[in-house]
Design a protein around this motif. Structure first.
Motif, mmCIF file in Angstrom:
data_model
loop_
_atom_site.group_PDB
_atom_site.id
_atom_site.type_symbol
_atom_site.label_atom_id
_atom_site.label_comp_id
_atom_site.label_asym_id
_atom_site.label_seq_id
_atom_site.Cartn_x
_atom_site.Cartn_y
_atom_site.Cartn_z
ATOM 1 N N ALA A 89 -16.386 -41.589 142.262
ATOM 2 C CA ALA A 89 -16.381 -42.912 142.893
ATOM 3 C C ALA A 89 -16.895 -43.966 141.925
ATOM 4 O O ALA A 89 -17.908 -43.759 141.242
ATOM 5 C CB ALA A 89 -17.239 -42.906 144.152
ATOM 6 N N PHE A 90 -16.180 -45.077 141.861
ATOM 7 C CA PHE A 90 -16.613 -46.273 141.140
ATOM 8 C C PHE A 90 -16.834 -47.363 142.171
ATOM 9 O O PHE A 90 -15.950 -47.635 142.987
ATOM 10 C CB PHE A 90 -15.549 -46.725 140.137
ATOM 11 N N VAL A 91 -18.006 -47.990 142.151
ATOM 12 C CA VAL A 91 -18.326 -49.035 143.115
ATOM 13 C C VAL A 91 -18.503 -50.351 142.366
ATOM 14 O O VAL A 91 -19.397 -50.493 141.533
ATOM 15 C CB VAL A 91 -19.602 -48.708 143.908
ATOM 16 N N LYS A 92 -17.635 -51.310 142.668
ATOM 17 C CA LYS A 92 -17.639 -52.585 141.967
ATOM 18 C C LYS A 92 -18.716 -53.501 142.513
ATOM 19 O O LYS A 92 -18.815 -53.729 143.715
ATOM 20 C CB LYS A 92 -16.267 -53.252 142.100
ATOM 21 N N GLY A 93 -19.561 -54.024 141.592
ATOM 22 C CA GLY A 93 -20.610 -54.948 141.968
ATOM 23 C C GLY A 93 -20.309 -56.354 141.494
ATOM 24 O O GLY A 93 -19.154 -56.744 141.330
ATOM 25 N N THR A 94 -21.349 -57.121 141.238
ATOM 26 C CA THR A 94 -21.187 -58.497 140.824
ATOM 27 C C THR A 94 -20.779 -58.591 139.356
ATOM 28 O O THR A 94 -20.923 -57.629 138.603
ATOM 29 C CB THR A 94 -22.493 -59.284 141.054
ATOM 30 N N GLY A 95 -20.291 -59.753 138.947
ATOM 31 C CA GLY A 95 -19.903 -59.973 137.561
ATOM 32 C C GLY A 95 -18.413 -60.179 137.412
ATOM 33 O O GLY A 95 -17.637 -60.005 138.362
ATOM 34 N N ASN A 96 -17.994 -60.542 136.185
ATOM 35 C CA ASN A 96 -16.592 -60.799 135.888
ATOM 36 C C ASN A 96 -16.155 -60.006 134.670
ATOM 37 O O ASN A 96 -16.903 -59.841 133.709
ATOM 38 C CB ASN A 96 -16.361 -62.298 135.626
ATOM 39 N N GLU A 97 -14.922 -59.530 134.738
ATOM 40 C CA GLU A 97 -14.270 -58.852 133.620
ATOM 41 C C GLU A 97 -15.193 -57.793 133.022
ATOM 42 O O GLU A 97 -15.693 -56.926 133.729
ATOM 43 C CB GLU A 97 -13.802 -59.880 132.587
ATOM 44 N N ALA A 98 -15.447 -57.861 131.714
ATOM 45 C CA ALA A 98 -16.244 -56.822 131.065
ATOM 46 C C ALA A 98 -17.700 -56.853 131.492
ATOM 47 O O ALA A 98 -18.447 -55.892 131.245
ATOM 48 C CB ALA A 98 -16.146 -56.959 129.537
ATOM 49 N N GLY A 99 -18.132 -57.954 132.120
ATOM 50 C CA GLY A 99 -19.511 -58.049 132.567
ATOM 51 C C GLY A 99 -19.730 -57.557 133.987
ATOM 52 O O GLY A 99 -20.830 -57.676 134.526
ATOM 53 N N THR A 100 -18.710 -56.987 134.604
ATOM 54 C CA THR A 100 -18.830 -56.501 135.983
ATOM 55 C C THR A 100 -19.680 -55.236 136.041
ATOM 56 O O THR A 100 -19.501 -54.315 135.254
ATOM 57 C CB THR A 100 -17.441 -56.203 136.569
ATOM 58 N N LEU A 101 -20.611 -55.215 136.986
ATOM 59 C CA LEU A 101 -21.412 -54.003 137.212
ATOM 60 C C LEU A 101 -20.599 -53.003 138.027
ATOM 61 O O LEU A 101 -19.863 -53.380 138.946
ATOM 62 C CB LEU A 101 -22.693 -54.349 137.967
ATOM 63 N N PHE A 102 -20.752 -51.735 137.701
ATOM 64 C CA PHE A 102 -20.105 -50.668 138.457
ATOM 65 C C PHE A 102 -21.101 -49.557 138.739
ATOM 66 O O PHE A 102 -21.843 -49.128 137.846
ATOM 67 C CB PHE A 102 -18.922 -50.077 137.677
ATOM 68 N N GLY A 103 -21.120 -49.098 139.991
ATOM 69 C CA GLY A 103 -21.813 -47.861 140.306
ATOM 70 C C GLY A 103 -20.894 -46.682 140.030
ATOM 71 O O GLY A 103 -19.667 -46.815 140.043
ATOM 72 N N ASP A 125 -26.149 -56.646 142.812
ATOM 73 C CA ASP A 125 -26.508 -56.836 141.411
ATOM 74 C C ASP A 125 -27.538 -55.828 140.917
ATOM 75 O O ASP A 125 -28.124 -56.003 139.841
ATOM 76 C CB ASP A 125 -27.028 -58.263 141.180
ATOM 77 N N GLN A 126 -27.783 -54.767 141.690
ATOM 78 C CA GLN A 126 -28.726 -53.736 141.288
ATOM 79 C C GLN A 126 -27.971 -52.454 140.964
ATOM 80 O O GLN A 126 -27.266 -51.906 141.819
ATOM 81 C CB GLN A 126 -29.741 -53.467 142.409
ATOM 82 N N GLN A 127 -28.134 -51.966 139.718
ATOM 83 C CA GLN A 127 -27.414 -50.773 139.306
ATOM 84 C C GLN A 127 -27.762 -49.565 140.165
ATOM 85 O O GLN A 127 -26.899 -48.782 140.553
ATOM 86 C CB GLN A 127 -27.713 -50.459 137.828
ATOM 87 N N SER A 128 -29.047 -49.413 140.485
ATOM 88 C CA SER A 128 -29.456 -48.249 141.282
ATOM 89 C C SER A 128 -28.834 -48.274 142.676
ATOM 90 O O SER A 128 -28.455 -47.231 143.221
ATOM 91 C CB SER A 128 -30.984 -48.201 141.396
ATOM 92 N N THR A 129 -28.697 -49.475 143.255
ATOM 93 C CA THR A 129 -28.079 -49.600 144.579
ATOM 94 C C THR A 129 -26.593 -49.256 144.514
ATOM 95 O O THR A 129 -26.067 -48.545 145.375
ATOM 96 C CB THR A 129 -28.277 -51.016 145.125
ATOM 97 N N LEU A 130 -25.908 -49.744 143.476
ATOM 98 C CA LEU A 130 -24.486 -49.439 143.314
ATOM 99 C C LEU A 130 -24.275 -47.948 143.112
ATOM 100 O O LEU A 130 -23.349 -47.344 143.679
ATOM 101 C CB LEU A 130 -23.922 -50.227 142.130
#
Length: 382
Positions: A255-269, A295-300
């Motif tokens: 599973a990949f979970v998309k978080g905040t950010g744009n393009e290459a700066g997007t956070l993913f869980g 915007d929290q990596q651990s949450t994603l």
């Protein structure tokens, strides 16, 4: 003489819970309640004309009034009227309603002390920061949604659970400028790894000679469970039928979970489980785009892990039809409870006792009289 209705329905004030009208029904209501979900139902009422139809127009007002469906004194489901549809060619009216959670899906989450007359929603005074256990965070979110100090209309007939002792170290920073709904934030809590079950359970009470429908916010830690032994339903007795549907369309092992950010700066869980791959399955990916403000990596990563637990090994859905009056009767259990289903002579399943969690309880037009449907936690096909 017509058949006596198995269910009754009432109209109550959404903001106070006070029951205002007992309704005439043209058919048995349909309703559903499910853990971590809105649920709802629909009723059909006759339109005989004249004063009785005028009375229907008085109460058929979305959001201001709510519908409660009862079986005896058990409130099966209740919540706000949303759509309705009178028909020129028929003397009946279909009224749909949602469960209580839908009210929180229309309420922005902000600090209860925020004052829109003196500060914008982007001001830090609208923010809500909580460090606690996940169940207590859910309770705090609901508490702030019910007790606005500077905005009218926050009262709802909801009973909050006690604060769990011990606290916790989970951190949630909810910014006013995110303009997220209370219901959305509660839903997100249920979806993280170890997140708590939630259910808004309606019940009937009396005060000052008037009937009221209120709602209890039930929060698991993390699951909603009952004390004592699991419930038991026996095949061809209290368990009337058991239907099984296999569907692997949502199966995933990464599973990949998309978080905040744009393009290459997007956070993913990210989370993966190779158990199925090691046993011969191909790699199956999923992308979850339901958390793009996080915007929290651990949450994603927690959401990604929860996605794998949900979709990683569960392609088979079970639905049981059980008798509503037999032991254990409807009203003695809620979605989230565990039950044993004793099966013998089933055309697909080997005889034995199958233990699963009841995720939902419902009644539809196809449900046999005197019965309700159980939606059981999905299981992996053998």
């Amino acid at each position: 003489m017509g058949t006596e209705r198995e269910y009754t329905a009432v109209v109550y004030s959404t903001t106070t819970g006070r029951v205002l009208y007992d309704l005439d029904l043209d058919a048995e209501p349909e309703w559903s309640t499910r853990v971590n979900d809105v649920g709802g139902g629909r009723i059909i009422v006759p339109l005989p004309g004249d004063e009785k139809t005028a009375r229907v127009r008085e109460w058929c007002v979305p959001w201001r009034y709510s519908i409660g469906v009862l079986r005896g004194d058990t409130v099966c489901q209740g919540g706000p009227i949303v759509p309705y549809s009178p028909d020129d060619d028929k003397t009946k009216l279909v009224v749909a309603f949602k469960g209580f959670w839908e009210l929180l899906n229309r309420r922005l989450l902000h600090n209860e002390n925020w004052n829109p007359a003196t500060a914008k929603i982007t001001d830090p005074s609208a923010d809500l920061s909580i460090t606690d256990s996940l169940p207590n965070i859910g309770r705090t979110i609901a508490d702030h949604a019910l007790g606005w100090h500077h905005r009218p209309g926050s009262d709802l007939p909801l009973d909050l659970p006690p604060v769990l002792p011990g606290g916790g170290t989970h951190v949630r920073n909810y910014r006013g400028y995110e303009a997220a709904y209370v219901g959305q934030r509660l839903q997100e809590l249920t979806q993280v790894d170890g997140g708590p079950d939630m259910l808004f359970q309606p019940y009937l009470t009396t005060s000052g000679g008037f009937r009221y429908i209120r709602h209890r916010m039930l929060i698991g830690n993390p699951l909603l469970t009952q004390p004592g032994a699991p419930l038991r339903f026996d095949y061809n007795s209290t368990l009337v039928s058991l239907s099984i549907a296999g569907d692997g369309s949502a199966l995933a092992n990464t599973a990949f979970v998309k978080g905040t950010g744009n393009e290459a700066g997007t956070l993913f869980g990210y989370a993966t489980d190779t158990t199925l791959i090691d046993a011969g399955w191909p790699a199956l990916d999923m992308v979850d785009t339901n958390h793009t403000s996080a915007d929290q990596q651990s949450t994603l990563d927690g959401w990604a892990k929860a996605d794998i637990q949900l979709y990683g090994s569960q392609p088979e859905q079970w639905q049981a039809v059980v008798r509503a009056d037999a032991d254990p009767p409807l009203g003695s259990y809620t979605p989230g409870h565990f039950a044993d289903y004793s099966v013998k002579g089933h055309h697909w399943l080997p005889s034995g006792i199958y233990s699963y969690r009841i995720l939902g309880v419902s009644h539809s037009g196809s449900t046999p009289r005197g019965c309700v449907d159980h939606q059981l936690q999905a299981v992996r096909a053998a």
